[in-house]
Scaffold this motif. Structure first.
Motif, PDB file in Angstrom:
ATOM      1  N   MET A  82      38.374  33.312  26.681  1.00  0.00           N
ATOM      2  CA  MET A  82      37.450  33.887  27.533  1.00  0.00           C
ATOM      3  C   MET A  82      37.948  35.068  27.945  1.00  0.00           C
ATOM      4  SD  MET A  82      35.780  32.385  30.560  1.00  0.00           S
ATOM      5  CE  MET A  82      34.831  31.274  29.421  1.00  0.00           C
ATOM      6  N   GLU A  83      36.957  36.089  27.536  1.00  0.00           N
ATOM      7  CA  GLU A  83      37.162  37.513  28.244  1.00  0.00           C
ATOM      8  C   GLU A  83      36.894  37.538  29.824  1.00  0.00           C
ATOM      9  OE1 GLU A  83      36.835  41.817  26.325  1.00  0.00           O
ATOM     10  OE2 GLU A  83      35.054  40.944  26.839  1.00  0.00           O
ATOM     11  N   VAL A  84      37.932  38.257  30.686  1.00  0.00           N
ATOM     12  CA  VAL A  84      37.444  38.427  31.899  1.00  0.00           C
ATOM     13  C   VAL A  84      37.875  39.960  32.139  1.00  0.00           C
ATOM     14  CG1 VAL A  84      38.206  37.509  34.218  1.00  0.00           C
ATOM     15  CG2 VAL A  84      38.101  35.949  32.474  1.00  0.00           C
ATOM     16  N   LYS A  85      36.928  40.722  32.692  1.00  0.00           N
ATOM     17  CA  LYS A  85      37.167  41.979  33.326  1.00  0.00           C
ATOM     18  C   LYS A  85      37.092  41.966  34.796  1.00  0.00           C
ATOM     19  CE  LYS A  85      34.948  43.886  29.190  1.00  0.00           C
ATOM     20  NZ  LYS A  85      33.910  44.861  28.588  1.00  0.00           N
ATOM     21  N   ILE A  86      38.098  42.659  35.265  1.00  0.00           N
ATOM     22  CA  ILE A  86      38.019  42.625  36.847  1.00  0.00           C
ATOM     23  C   ILE A  86      38.117  44.230  37.194  1.00  0.00           C
ATOM     24  CG2 ILE A  86      39.644  42.249  38.987  1.00  0.00           C
ATOM     25  CD1 ILE A  86      41.047  39.908  36.998  1.00  0.00           C
ATOM     26  N   ARG A 111      40.562  44.001  47.626  1.00  0.00           N
ATOM     27  CA  ARG A 111      40.639  45.036  46.521  1.00  0.00           C
ATOM     28  C   ARG A 111      39.505  44.728  45.501  1.00  0.00           C
ATOM     29  NH1 ARG A 111      41.764  49.134  49.600  1.00  0.00           N
ATOM     30  NH2 ARG A 111      43.807  49.128  50.270  1.00  0.00           N
ATOM     31  N   LEU A 112      38.832  43.420  45.134  1.00  0.00           N
ATOM     32  CA  LEU A 112      37.949  43.328  44.203  1.00  0.00           C
ATOM     33  C   LEU A 112      36.810  43.744  44.221  1.00  0.00           C
ATOM     34  CD1 LEU A 112      38.378  39.312  44.102  1.00  0.00           C
ATOM     35  CD2 LEU A 112      39.276  40.930  42.243  1.00  0.00           C
ATOM     36  N   ALA A 113      36.317  44.423  43.236  1.00  0.00           N
ATOM     37  CA  ALA A 113      35.114  45.086  43.118  1.00  0.00           C
ATOM     38  C   ALA A 113      34.124  44.333  42.464  1.00  0.00           C
ATOM     39  CB  ALA A 113      35.311  46.613  42.486  1.00  0.00           C
ATOM     40  N   TYR A 114      34.543  43.760  41.176  1.00  0.00           N
ATOM     41  CA  TYR A 114      33.545  42.987  40.389  1.00  0.00           C
ATOM     42  C   TYR A 114      34.428  42.070  39.565  1.00  0.00           C
ATOM     43  CZ  TYR A 114      34.072  46.412  36.750  1.00  0.00           C
ATOM     44  OH  TYR A 114      34.692  47.091  35.664  1.00  0.00           O
ATOM     45  N   VAL A 115      33.957  41.068  38.990  1.00  0.00           N
ATOM     46  CA  VAL A 115      34.528  40.360  37.895  1.00  0.00           C
ATOM     47  C   VAL A 115      33.525  39.744  36.796  1.00  0.00           C
ATOM     48  CG1 VAL A 115      35.728  38.098  37.418  1.00  0.00           C
ATOM     49  CG2 VAL A 115      36.298  39.378  39.620  1.00  0.00           C
ATOM     50  N   GLU A 116      33.610  40.073  35.857  1.00  0.00           N
ATOM     51  CA  GLU A 116      32.750  39.814  34.589  1.00  0.00           C
ATOM     52  C   GLU A 116      33.377  38.652  33.668  1.00  0.00           C
ATOM     53  OE1 GLU A 116      31.266  42.195  30.859  1.00  0.00           O
ATOM     54  OE2 GLU A 116      31.119  43.286  32.527  1.00  0.00           O
ATOM     55  N   ILE A 117      32.634  37.693  33.662  1.00  0.00           N
ATOM     56  CA  ILE A 117      33.204  36.510  32.693  1.00  0.00           C
ATOM     57  C   ILE A 117      32.368  36.528  31.530  1.00  0.00           C
ATOM     58  CG2 ILE A 117      33.799  34.147  32.999  1.00  0.00           C
ATOM     59  CD1 ILE A 117      33.619  34.158  35.963  1.00  0.00           C
ATOM     60  N   SER A 171      41.734  34.823  28.891  1.00  0.00           N
ATOM     61  CA  SER A 171      42.142  33.759  29.454  1.00  0.00           C
ATOM     62  C   SER A 171      41.791  32.376  28.860  1.00  0.00           C
ATOM     63  CB  SER A 171      41.714  33.780  31.014  1.00  0.00           C
ATOM     64  OG  SER A 171      41.993  32.504  31.486  1.00  0.00           O
ATOM     65  N   SER A 172      42.756  31.382  28.983  1.00  0.00           N
ATOM     66  CA  SER A 172      42.434  30.315  28.501  1.00  0.00           C
ATOM     67  C   SER A 172      41.742  29.228  29.335  1.00  0.00           C
ATOM     68  CB  SER A 172      43.832  29.597  27.694  1.00  0.00           C
ATOM     69  OG  SER A 172      44.570  29.403  28.690  1.00  0.00           O
ATOM     70  N   GLN A 173      41.556  29.598  30.606  1.00  0.00           N
ATOM     71  CA  GLN A 173      41.020  29.067  31.742  1.00  0.00           C
ATOM     72  C   GLN A 173      39.439  28.908  31.325  1.00  0.00           C
ATOM     73  OE1 GLN A 173      42.451  31.512  34.808  1.00  0.00           O
ATOM     74  NE2 GLN A 173      43.141  29.591  35.914  1.00  0.00           N
ATOM     75  N   SER A 174      38.781  27.913  31.887  1.00  0.00           N
ATOM     76  CA  SER A 174      37.202  27.902  31.525  1.00  0.00           C
ATOM     77  C   SER A 174      36.675  28.792  32.638  1.00  0.00           C
ATOM     78  CB  SER A 174      36.890  26.234  31.939  1.00  0.00           C
ATOM     79  OG  SER A 174      36.986  26.045  33.026  1.00  0.00           O
ATOM     80  N   ALA A 175      35.540  28.920  32.179  1.00  0.00           N
ATOM     81  CA  ALA A 175      34.556  29.799  33.049  1.00  0.00           C
ATOM     82  C   ALA A 175      34.425  29.371  34.386  1.00  0.00           C
ATOM     83  CB  ALA A 175      33.089  30.090  32.586  1.00  0.00           C
ATOM     84  N   GLU A 176      34.442  28.179  34.261  1.00  0.00           N
ATOM     85  CA  GLU A 176      34.099  27.365  35.942  1.00  0.00           C
ATOM     86  C   GLU A 176      35.291  27.454  36.597  1.00  0.00           C
ATOM     87  OE1 GLU A 176      33.340  25.500  33.181  1.00  0.00           O
ATOM     88  OE2 GLU A 176      31.374  25.942  33.191  1.00  0.00           O
ATOM     89  N   GLU A 177      36.633  27.542  36.135  1.00  0.00           N
ATOM     90  CA  GLU A 177      37.705  27.865  36.930  1.00  0.00           C
ATOM     91  C   GLU A 177      37.963  29.253  37.193  1.00  0.00           C
ATOM     92  OE1 GLU A 177      40.833  24.263  34.429  1.00  0.00           O
ATOM     93  OE2 GLU A 177      40.435  26.418  33.536  1.00  0.00           O
ATOM     94  N   VAL A 178      37.546  29.996  36.299  1.00  0.00           N
ATOM     95  CA  VAL A 178      37.725  31.457  36.761  1.00  0.00           C
ATOM     96  C   VAL A 178      36.579  31.639  37.979  1.00  0.00           C
ATOM     97  CG1 VAL A 178      37.358  33.806  35.983  1.00  0.00           C
ATOM     98  CG2 VAL A 178      38.467  32.450  34.557  1.00  0.00           C
ATOM     99  N   GLU A 179      35.574  31.111  37.605  1.00  0.00           N
ATOM    100  CA  GLU A 179      34.418  31.401  38.832  1.00  0.00           C
ATOM    101  C   GLU A 179      34.869  30.818  40.004  1.00  0.00           C
ATOM    102  OE1 GLU A 179      29.680  30.786  39.642  1.00  0.00           O
ATOM    103  OE2 GLU A 179      30.443  30.040  37.840  1.00  0.00           O
ATOM    104  N   LYS A 180      35.552  29.626  40.126  1.00  0.00           N
ATOM    105  CA  LYS A 180      36.234  29.057  41.546  1.00  0.00           C
ATOM    106  C   LYS A 180      37.268  30.016  42.114  1.00  0.00           C
ATOM    107  CE  LYS A 180      38.139  24.811  43.419  1.00  0.00           C
ATOM    108  NZ  LYS A 180      38.292  25.603  44.637  1.00  0.00           N
TER     109      LYS A 180
END
Length: 76
Positions: free
Chosen positions: A1-5, A56-62, A18-27
């Motif tokens: 899964m691609e994650v942009k921060i 310092r987080l501006a956005y996270v795109e999953i 990331s090998s984490q699921s979308a739910e894990e990243v969102e949590k």
């Protein structure tokens, strides 16, 4: 899964596979933004950790991983 921060006051975004699921990243993102975690901690598919201070987080795109195209015919 691609994650942009997106990180505040940084000219480039951080992109990881990331090998984490979308739910894990969102949590993890929700915990960081709620203040229960001081750092956003994600693990890429090679086992490396990426740590970003939650203030310092501006956005996270999953999103889903994009198939990588190789060669001259990749411009479609």
């Amino acid at each position: 899964m691609e994650v942009k921060i997106g990180v505040q006051h940084a000219p480039r975004e951080i992109t990881i596979e990331s090998s984490q699921s979308a739910e894990e990243v969102e949590k993890a993102v929700a915990d960081a933004l709620a203040g229960t975690a001081k750092l956003l901690s994600l693990t890429d598919e090679h086992g490396r950790k990426v740590l970003v201070p939650s203030e310092r987080l501006a956005y996270v795109e999953i999103g889903e991983s994009a198939a990588r195209r190789v060669g001259f015919g990749a411009a479609l």
